[in-house]
Scaffold this motif. Structure first.
Motif, short mmCIF file in Angstrom:
data_model
loop_
_atom_site.label_atom_id
_atom_site.label_comp_id
_atom_site.label_asym_id
_atom_site.label_seq_id
_atom_site.Cartn_x
_atom_site.Cartn_y
_atom_site.Cartn_z
N PRO A 1 0.82 -1.22 0.00
CA PRO A 1 0.00 0.00 0.00
C PRO A 1 0.86 1.27 0.00
CG PRO A 1 -0.77 -1.57 1.65
CD PRO A 1 0.53 -2.09 1.16
N GLU A 2 0.27 2.33 -0.53
CA GLU A 2 0.94 3.63 -0.50
C GLU A 2 1.03 4.14 0.93
OE1 GLU A 2 -0.13 6.80 -3.09
OE2 GLU A 2 -0.62 5.47 -4.77
N ARG A 3 2.10 4.85 1.21
CA ARG A 3 2.28 5.49 2.51
C ARG A 3 2.72 6.93 2.29
NH1 ARG A 3 3.62 2.47 7.12
NH2 ARG A 3 2.13 0.75 7.33
N LYS A 4 2.40 7.77 3.26
CA LYS A 4 2.82 9.16 3.23
C LYS A 4 3.99 9.34 4.19
CE LYS A 4 -0.51 11.02 0.61
NZ LYS A 4 -0.29 11.82 -0.60
N ILE A 5 5.07 9.91 3.67
CA ILE A 5 6.21 10.30 4.51
C ILE A 5 6.11 11.80 4.70
CG2 ILE A 5 8.71 10.35 4.73
CD1 ILE A 5 8.76 7.92 2.87
N VAL A 6 5.91 12.21 5.95
CA VAL A 6 5.56 13.60 6.23
C VAL A 6 6.71 14.30 6.94
CG1 VAL A 6 3.83 15.11 7.27
CG2 VAL A 6 3.18 12.82 6.50
N ASN A 7 7.12 15.41 6.38
CA ASN A 7 8.15 16.23 7.00
C ASN A 7 7.57 16.86 8.27
OD1 ASN A 7 10.39 17.78 7.52
ND2 ASN A 7 9.93 19.34 5.97
N GLY A 8 8.03 16.40 9.42
CA GLY A 8 7.49 16.85 10.69
C GLY A 8 6.83 15.74 11.48
N VAL A 9 6.65 14.57 10.84
CA VAL A 9 6.12 13.39 11.52
C VAL A 9 7.15 12.28 11.35
CG1 VAL A 9 4.19 11.80 11.76
CG2 VAL A 9 3.78 14.13 10.97
N GLU A 10 8.09 12.20 12.27
CA GLU A 10 9.22 11.28 12.13
C GLU A 10 8.77 9.83 12.02
OE1 GLU A 10 13.41 10.07 14.43
OE2 GLU A 10 12.00 11.50 15.34
N LYS A 11 7.72 9.48 12.74
CA LYS A 11 7.28 8.08 12.74
C LYS A 11 6.82 7.62 11.37
CE LYS A 11 4.83 4.88 15.78
NZ LYS A 11 4.24 4.00 14.78
N SER A 12 6.45 8.55 10.50
CA SER A 12 5.98 8.17 9.17
C SER A 12 7.09 7.62 8.30
CB SER A 12 5.33 9.38 8.47
OG SER A 12 6.28 10.40 8.24
#
Length: 688
Positions: A121-132
């Motif tokens: 599945p697609e995932r979002k890597i978010v600048n500011g959410v390290e756990k992502s």
């Protein structure tokens, strides 16, 4: 005494300890799990860039692929190792919108069971959410190769700081989650069916009970303010759209003694034979390279505001006259919603004192919280617009007006001042949301009984009639004058002249809209998925062969608030309701809910915010059923069963309305503030 105090505080302290242990070991189990492969860390040294990704320097890449292509990718070769997790640390270096703080990636993997790549599945890597950055993998044995596809726009610069496998996962401690868990655990303990808390009646709660409810409301108002601040990106777009500032513009005009807006329509709009024909209007205006004010009332070559004038007189005009500055739409929505929520608590208190005096404080509190939070306010807190103000202020006037009416009947004689206050507030609804003024019909069961009991119209009839009717006549006179000077008719509020999707001057009542309209608004099943926020937009379909205004929502109000099904069967609950006035109350609110829904379906269309018009009416129809059933079974074994069922229905509805904070059909929170959205997602879905 010491033993009693010790027992009283032992369980809360134990629950606090449980919350700490949950935060450390359960919500962070991915951190502890990573110790199992701490000696198997893998750096991916052999990499091949896809043709849609151009390397700028050691860690910076430019996307050259068109949208929809999957050539902006990195292939990891010769892994030959079992991968338990992967860390992808990347961000967009040249963001142009808040949405760009999240980079969408998709992994294709191969393993011992799959020689060819299969998609994850697609995932979002978010600048500011390290756990992502950390993704737990569930593959079959060793993986020879892996492909990481980057879904980004052409021209975006992507900074890739690290791609590694079998990495240590940091310990993510969340104070907000810990406090929330503590609150839920302690609330669950004290509100369990066997709790002694339920022995305390609402009528005996005194100032401590009122203070506790006030503190809860204060926390909710603070949370609402915080939610508004998290979605300011969407909110701040409104002032750039002139039509979204209609109340501010009207304040400028009224300050100069004018009821029309100062903005003048273009000559092209004035020349149209039928300016209310949306498609013709749009085509002609586009060809002439002119614009017009959307969703205003266009009448005799001028723009007017057809939305209720009461919010203008309460918020916007006084602020402009006193300070010369515009009153904030954000603040107006917050105040209107908060006034409604507080009014619900007061109204339910009066219902309990009048009809169900044996109701426990806990039941009153839970039912008040349910109606206050379950009537759609959080969707307005999340994305406040001027549309929400007249609707919510009308509802606030409704609950406060009914509360004053009920309060006026507590003594042997009617309290004329409180009766007048109730009439005034109920009348103000017509200047907010005219169709909601139908709640004035509740005067019949309330004051009809009072007349038979001799509380009103027995002595000094003229004073009683004056106290009840004069505020209504005063407000009616003001509204009729305002309508007359704008549209030449005392009953014309101007809604038919709006410049939107349909010519409302020719819109007729069509019964064909009714069946599918009721189904969509009340009974449409929601689309529930396993991905936060779990609710997706519902595709609204119909066989109605005519023009209908439709926006997709998230399901019918009955299926999203299961307790509301009780409002549909008051005759089945007559023995539980017991009180004649309360039974009439339940019937009238059911009828008012159905009639208001019919009006919205026929005139406004199927728009999600219109469900807020009716949901509070159905909730108020449920009140006598819940209070009657629980009061009637006090001291019996079945009380625990009935209360437990009520508690489950409470949790279901509250959970849905919490999740509506993160769902929308317009500017979505995950696009406007991805950091907040995905931070909440990872706090809730700690297993990611």
């Amino acid at each position: 005494m010491k033993e009693w105090k010790k027992g009283r505080w032992l369980m809360p302290l134990l629950l606090i300890l449980v919350g700490i242990l949950l935060e450390i070991f359960v919500f962070n189990f991915r951190h502890w799990e990573a110790y199992l492969w701490k000696d198997e860390h893998r750096n991916f040294e052999e990499q091949i860039l896809g043709e849609g990704l151009e390397q700028v320097n050691d860690s910076l890449y430019r996307v050259t692929a068109e949208n929809g292509e999957e050539t902006s990718c990195i292939e990891l070769l010769n892994i030959q190792q079992k991968l338990y997790n992967i860390q992808i640390d990347m961000r967009v270096e040249n963001p142009v919108s808040p949405e760009d703080r999240a980079v969408s990636v998709q992994v294709k993997a191969s393993d011992e069971a799959n020689e060819k790549y299969f998609r994850l599945p697609e995932r979002k890597i978010v600048n500011g959410v390290e756990k992502s950055q950390y993704m737990r993998l569930h593959l079959s044995g060793s993986s020879p190769e892996m492909l990481i596809i980057i879904h980004a726009s052409k021209g975006q610069l992507i900074r890739i700081s690290d791609i590694s496998g079998n990495v240590s996962v940091p310990f993510f401690f969340s104070l907000a989650r810990l406090l929330a868990v503590w609150g839920l655990l302690i609330a669950g303990w004290y509100l369990r069916p066997s709790s002694e808390v339920h022995r305390k009646k609402y009528v005996e709660c005194g100032y401590k009970g009122v203070l506790f409810a006030a503190v809860l409301l204060g926390l909710e108002f603070a949370a609402a303010f915080a939610v508004q601040q998290e979605n300011l990106t969407a909110v701040e777009q409104a002032p750039t759209m002139t039509w979204m500032t209609q109340y501010q513009l009207l304040a400028h005009s009224l300050a100069k003694g004018e009821t029309r807006l100062e903005i003048e329509p273009g000559e092209t709009l004035k020349s149209l034979e039928n300016p209310y024909d949306y498609r013709m209007r749009s085509a002609v205006m586009e060809n002439a390279d002119e614009s017009y004010m959307w969703d205003t009332a266009y009448y005799r070559e001028h723009y007017y505001v057809y939305f209720g004038v009461v919010p203008e007189l309460l918020f916007f005009l006084p602020c402009y006259l006193l300070t010369g500055a515009d009153f904030s739409t954000l603040t107006a929505v917050w105040l209107s919603c908060s006034l409604f929520m507080a009014g619900v608590f007061v109204l339910l208190g009066e219902i309990v004192k009048n009809w169900y005096r044996n109701t426990s404080y806990s039941v009153w509190l839970l039912l008040s919280l349910l109606i206050a939070n379950g009537s759609g306010v959080w969707s307005f807190y999340r994305y406040p617009t001027f549309y929400d103000i007249p609707l919510m202020l009308g509802m606030a006037c409704g609950v406060w007006g009914l509360a004053f009416w009920m309060k006026s009947l507590k003594g042997e004689r009617v309290n004329r001042l409180e009766m007048a206050a109730g009439s005034f507030l109920i009348a103000l609804i017509a200047g907010c949301r005219p169709q909601l003024v139908l709640v004035s019909a509740l005067a019949l069961p309330l004051y009809g009984t009072a007349i038979r009991q001799g509380k009103v119209l027995k002595e000094k009839k003229v004073l009683d009639l004056f106290a009840f009717a004069f505020p209504v006549l005063l407000v009616a006179a003001g509204l009729m004058y305002y309508n007359q000077i704008r549209f030449g008719s005392v009953t014309d509020f101007g809604a038919a002249y709006n410049l939107t999707l349909q010519d409302m001057t020719r819109r007729k009542l069509e019964m064909g809209r009714t069946v599918f309209g009721y189904f969509t608004m009340l009974f449409q099943p929601p689309v529930i998925t396993g991905v936060f926020p779990y609710y997706e937009q519902v595709a609204v379909k119909s066989q109605f062969y005519g023009q209908a205004i439709i926006e997709s929502g998230f399901g019918g109000i009955m299926v999203n608030n299961l307790i509301l099904f009780l409002s549909l069967i008051p005759w089945k609950c007559k023995k539980l309701i017991r009180q004649k006035e309360a039974y009439l109350w339940a019937w009238m609110f059911l009828i008012l809910g159905l009639v208001t829904a019919f009006i919205d379906i026929q005139i406004g269309g199927l728009i999600p915010r219109y469900t807020v018009d009716v949901i509070w009416l159905f909730y108020l129809a449920v009140v006598p059923v819940v209070l009657g059933a629980l009061e009637e079974s006090v001291g019996m074994e079945r009380w625990k069963l009935l209360y437990g069922l009520f508690l489950l229905l409470f949790i279901q509805a509250m959970l849905f309305h919490f999740l509506t904070i993160f769902t929308d059909i317009y500017d979505k929170v995950k696009d406007m503030n991805p950091v907040w959205f995905y931070r909440v997602e990872h706090l809730l879905e700690f297993w990611l």
